[in-house]
Design a protein around this motif. Structure first.
Motif, PDB file in Angstrom:
ATOM      1  N   UNK A 314       0.847  -1.185   0.000  1.00  0.00           N
ATOM      2  CA  UNK A 314       0.000   0.000   0.000  1.00  0.00           C
ATOM      3  C   UNK A 314       0.887   1.241   0.000  1.00  0.00           C
ATOM      4  N   UNK A 315       0.293   2.401  -0.283  1.00  0.00           N
ATOM      5  CA  UNK A 315       1.084   3.632  -0.402  1.00  0.00           C
ATOM      6  C   UNK A 315       1.893   3.928   0.852  1.00  0.00           C
ATOM      7  N   UNK A 316       1.235   3.804   2.036  1.00  0.00           N
ATOM      8  CA  UNK A 316       1.961   4.122   3.268  1.00  0.00           C
ATOM      9  C   UNK A 316       3.042   3.093   3.550  1.00  0.00           C
ATOM     10  N   UNK A 317       2.815   1.829   3.139  1.00  0.00           N
ATOM     11  CA  UNK A 317       3.829   0.796   3.331  1.00  0.00           C
ATOM     12  C   UNK A 317       5.041   1.053   2.438  1.00  0.00           C
ATOM     13  N   UNK A 318       4.776   1.441   1.197  1.00  0.00           N
ATOM     14  CA  UNK A 318       5.868   1.718   0.270  1.00  0.00           C
ATOM     15  C   UNK A 318       6.677   2.919   0.750  1.00  0.00           C
ATOM     16  N   UNK A 319       6.003   3.955   1.228  1.00  0.00           N
ATOM     17  CA  UNK A 319       6.719   5.131   1.750  1.00  0.00           C
ATOM     18  C   UNK A 319       7.572   4.768   2.956  1.00  0.00           C
ATOM     19  N   UNK A 320       7.036   3.915   3.846  1.00  0.00           N
ATOM     20  CA  UNK A 320       7.774   3.487   5.027  1.00  0.00           C
ATOM     21  C   UNK A 320       9.034   2.719   4.624  1.00  0.00           C
ATOM     22  N   UNK A 321       8.889   1.797   3.663  1.00  0.00           N
ATOM     23  CA  UNK A 321      10.041   1.004   3.223  1.00  0.00           C
ATOM     24  C   UNK A 321      11.128   1.884   2.611  1.00  0.00           C
ATOM     25  N   UNK A 322      10.721   2.803   1.756  1.00  0.00           N
ATOM     26  CA  UNK A 322      11.700   3.685   1.120  1.00  0.00           C
ATOM     27  C   UNK A 322      12.407   4.558   2.144  1.00  0.00           C
ATOM     28  N   UNK A 323      11.655   5.008   3.150  1.00  0.00           N
ATOM     29  CA  UNK A 323      12.244   5.804   4.225  1.00  0.00           C
ATOM     30  C   UNK A 323      13.294   4.996   4.982  1.00  0.00           C
ATOM     31  N   UNK A 324      12.979   3.725   5.282  1.00  0.00           N
ATOM     32  CA  UNK A 324      13.932   2.861   5.982  1.00  0.00           C
ATOM     33  C   UNK A 324      15.167   2.590   5.123  1.00  0.00           C
ATOM     34  N   UNK A 325      14.932   2.358   3.815  1.00  0.00           N
ATOM     35  CA  UNK A 325      16.035   2.022   2.913  1.00  0.00           C
ATOM     36  C   UNK A 325      16.968   3.199   2.654  1.00  0.00           C
ATOM     37  N   UNK A 326      16.485   4.416   2.902  1.00  0.00           N
ATOM     38  CA  UNK A 326      17.319   5.593   2.672  1.00  0.00           C
ATOM     39  C   UNK A 326      18.250   5.887   3.840  1.00  0.00           C
ATOM     40  N   UNK A 327      18.144   5.084   4.926  1.00  0.00           N
ATOM     41  CA  UNK A 327      19.096   5.225   6.021  1.00  0.00           C
ATOM     42  C   UNK A 327      20.483   4.809   5.544  1.00  0.00           C
ATOM     43  N   UNK A 328      21.547   5.523   5.960  1.00  0.00           N
ATOM     44  CA  UNK A 328      22.894   5.172   5.505  1.00  0.00           C
ATOM     45  C   UNK A 328      23.397   3.854   6.087  1.00  0.00           C
ATOM     46  N   UNK A 329      22.864   3.441   7.220  1.00  0.00           N
ATOM     47  CA  UNK A 329      23.290   2.179   7.826  1.00  0.00           C
ATOM     48  C   UNK A 329      22.152   1.602   8.664  1.00  0.00           C
ATOM     49  N   UNK A 330      22.275   0.320   8.981  1.00  0.00           N
ATOM     50  CA  UNK A 330      21.243  -0.366   9.742  1.00  0.00           C
ATOM     51  C   UNK A 330      20.838  -1.668   9.060  1.00  0.00           C
ATOM     52  N   UNK A 331      19.981  -2.430   9.723  1.00  0.00           N
ATOM     53  CA  UNK A 331      19.561  -3.742   9.233  1.00  0.00           C
ATOM     54  C   UNK A 331      18.049  -3.750   8.987  1.00  0.00           C
ATOM     55  N   UNK A 332      17.647  -4.194   7.793  1.00  0.00           N
ATOM     56  CA  UNK A 332      16.238  -4.372   7.452  1.00  0.00           C
ATOM     57  C   UNK A 332      16.021  -5.860   7.182  1.00  0.00           C
ATOM     58  N   UNK A 333      15.062  -6.446   7.888  1.00  0.00           N
ATOM     59  CA  UNK A 333      14.796  -7.871   7.755  1.00  0.00           C
ATOM     60  C   UNK A 333      13.440  -8.126   7.100  1.00  0.00           C
ATOM     61  N   UNK A 334      13.391  -9.120   6.216  1.00  0.00           N
ATOM     62  CA  UNK A 334      12.126  -9.625   5.668  1.00  0.00           C
ATOM     63  C   UNK A 334      11.925 -11.021   6.238  1.00  0.00           C
ATOM     64  N   UNK A 523       3.278  -6.949   7.220  1.00  0.00           N
ATOM     65  CA  UNK A 523       3.225  -6.443   8.593  1.00  0.00           C
ATOM     66  C   UNK A 523       4.571  -5.753   8.843  1.00  0.00           C
ATOM     67  N   UNK A 524       4.556  -4.468   9.125  1.00  0.00           N
ATOM     68  CA  UNK A 524       5.797  -3.702   9.209  1.00  0.00           C
ATOM     69  C   UNK A 524       6.026  -3.158  10.610  1.00  0.00           C
ATOM     70  N   UNK A 525       7.142  -3.560  11.168  1.00  0.00           N
ATOM     71  CA  UNK A 525       7.499  -3.165  12.531  1.00  0.00           C
ATOM     72  C   UNK A 525       8.698  -2.225  12.502  1.00  0.00           C
ATOM     73  N   UNK A 526       8.502  -1.013  13.004  1.00  0.00           N
ATOM     74  CA  UNK A 526       9.607  -0.063  13.106  1.00  0.00           C
ATOM     75  C   UNK A 526      10.179  -0.122  14.520  1.00  0.00           C
TER      76      UNK A 526
END
Length: 581
Positions: A314-334, A523-526
């Motif tokens: 969904x739009x808000x999910x896509x925006x959230x993912x892109x925001x997380x991916x634009x971090x210079x460092x960190x771990x994103x898990x699927x 399901x997206x957990x920040x």
């Protein structure tokens, strides 16, 4: 007077009658009728097919008229289900050339009912009689409908018959430079037959967009199943037991495996080129009580990497993912079970991040999709290249973004955490049921609790649900049980009036399943400050999930209900893929 002579005496052809009718009724001028006849001749197609394609007359009108003017039976193939035994009797080239479709065989096995666009063509019926060694009863069917059935059944799926050699499918063994390697010596009479069986299985899987093929030896036969849209279906008729070993040997040679080894599991791979597509087949063999079972995983390397929006976000999910991916460092898990689309989600993220100004490196097992501009490495345990050793090497290659195919053990988890803490964006997958479970799983693997809040950015839990077939989609009033279940899953549903839900009635295009294609529910957990504090306290998964929901996280169950209300999928499908209490 025999039946053929009666046909000829009644009318030379339905098309000639139709042309005369259109001229005398005033629906077409003489010139227009002549032009349509010339077009039909140029396209080598029946006149009535051109009339139907132009919208001059409907298929239903043509069928009703044919019933009145023809002495032979007229059949409507709109909802026709292929009789595989009959369908396999004639070569596909013959059916396409002559617009012929075998419908059924009588109980005595002596007569074939053959649908023809021109049932008066004695040459075609004589040739069909010679090919099948059966007497032929011709019936009339619209060419457009015959063509539709042939398109919907691209391979002709009965493997117990001699199907034609496939012209559009060439099998190449990876890195060998050899084409169409034969299983037996050239003087073997069984050689062409086994090649055709194997090629037809591969072709049917590609045409059905299957993700896996299972070739399973049973006590008295061989069963072939395919996983289509996440469900195993027996699309191909059972094969005689005597062909089990030749088929296994054929696939082993294509995969460059040891054909003399039957007691140990083996792994291999080969490629298939079908038109513009390049399909990678990963092969696994396993000994069973009745012989070797083979499972082949299909990967279409020609398919472009999907964008995030096309995956079902969904739009808000896509925006959230892109925001997380634009971090210079960190771990994103699927996270999610096998086959839930985790790797596809990560590929979508890599595609979004891909840039000439970034050094993106992956370590995968195996490389499923090739991404232009991304350095991709495959795990090779024999050469000492594991996820852990590969990650160590990648860190010396000045990466900006790293994708680790899967975190399987403590060492890989520690290395991924260390990479995320030292200035790299790391993407990876983990096998847990929900997003909150990823946090406790990392700690259970031996990662220190204080490292998780510092390194982890977000967790995406996901499942794939089958989408309702758009061709047979229909609405219906929901039952009280369905309404109660949706209200118990999603609080937002309470108090709203739901007058209709949607389902697929089943049609030829979806194989009568009511579903066509799949889409993700997420399901997206920040890692908020509250979640980080709870992680340090080593609380349970349920506590973390409840806190995240209170702060706005939508569970997969809730997202599933939303897609049900939008008519994307069904409630039963959501219940199938997501555990609903």
């Amino acid at each position: 007077m025999n039946q053929a002579e009666i046909f000829q005496k009644a009318y030379k052809s339905f098309d000639k009658w139709l042309k005369l009718y259109l001229q005398t009724s005033g629906d077409l001028s003489l010139n227009d009728a002549s032009e349509l006849a010339k077009e039909a001749s140029r396209l080598n197609t029946p006149f009535h097919e051109v009339v139907a394609s132009r919208g001059i007359l409907t298929p239903q009108w043509l069928l009703r008229s044919a019933e009145k003017v023809m002495v032979c039976q007229v059949v409507d193939l709109e909802d026709f289900q292929v009789d595989q035994e009959a369908f396999s009797l004639l070569p596909r080239e013959f059916m396409e050339k002559n617009m012929a479709l075998p419908l059924s065989i009588d109980r005595d096995g002596r007569k074939l009912i053959l649908a023809l666009a021109d049932p008066y063509n004695l040459t075609v019926t004589d040739e069909a009689r010679a090919l099948t060694k059966l007497s032929i009863t011709p019936v009339f069917a619209l060419a457009t409908q015959i063509r539709g059935v042939l398109i919907a059944n691209p391979a002709g799926s009965d493997m117990n018959s001699l199907v034609e050699e496939m012209r559009s499918l060439s099998v190449d063994v990876e890195d060998s430079g050899e084409d169409n390697i034969e299983v037996f010596s050239s003087n073997s009479a069984d050689e062409p037959f086994v090649v055709r069986i194997t090629n037809s299985i591969l072709s049917d899987a590609v045409a059905s967009e299957a993700s896996d093929i299972h070739i399973e030896p049973m006590e008295n036969h061989v069963r072939v199943r395919m996983r289509v849209d996440g469900m195993l279906v027996e699309k191909i008729n059972r094969i005689e037991k005597q062909y089990a070993l030749p088929i296994v040997s054929r696939i082993k040679i294509l995969s460059r495996l040891n054909i003399a080894e039957h007691r140990r599991p083996q792994d291999g791979r080969f490629k298939v080129k079908a038109g513009d597509m390049s399909i990678d087949f990963r092969v696994s063999t396993m000994p069973t009580q009745f012989g070797e079972k083979i499972v082949m995983r299909l990967s279409n390397k020609s398919v472009a990497i999907s964008s995030l929006s096309s995956l079902g976000f969904e739009n808000e999910e896509e925006k959230f993912l892109k925001k997380m991916a634009e971090n210079p460092y960190g771990l994103i898990l699927a996270t999610g079970p096998t086959g839930s689309g985790k790797s596809t989600t990560l590929y979508g993220l890599l595609n979004y991040l891909n840039s000439p100004y970034k050094n993106i490196i992956t370590i995968e097992d195996p490389i499923e999709r090739q991404i232009f501009g991304v350095i991709q490495t495959a795990v090779d345990t024999k050469a000492g290249m594991t996820f852990t050793t590969g990650l160590k090497t990648i860190l010396r290659q000045d990466p900006d973004t790293i994708m680790v195919g899967e975190i399987r053990d403590h060492d890989t988890a520690e290395m991924a955490m260390q990479a995320a803490l030292t200035g790299h964006l790391v993407l990876s997958t983990l096998h847990t049921n929900d997003a909150a479970g990823a946090i406790t799983r990392l700690i259970d693997m031996g990662v220190e609790p204080f490292k998780v809040p510092s390194a982890l950015l977000a967790v995406i839990a996901q499942r794939l649900v089958r989408k309702i077939c758009p061709h047979c989609k229909e609405s219906y009033p929901p039952s009280l049980e369905e309404l109660y279940l949706m209200e118990s899953i999603s609080p937002a549903v309470k108090g709203t009036e739901i007058k209709k839900l949607y389902r697929g009635a089943g049609c030829r295009k979806c194989g009568n399943t009511g579903f066509k294609g799949r889409e993700g529910i997420f399901e997206m957990l920040e890692m908020s400050d509250e979640i980080k504090a709870l992680t340090m306290q080593r609380v349970s998964t349920n506590t973390i999930k409840e806190n995240a929901v209170l702060r706005g996280m939508k569970t997969m169950e809730t997202r599933g209900v939303e897609k049900v209300l939008l008519g994307v999928t069904t409630l039963s499908e959501v219940r199938r893929v997501v555990f609903v209490k």
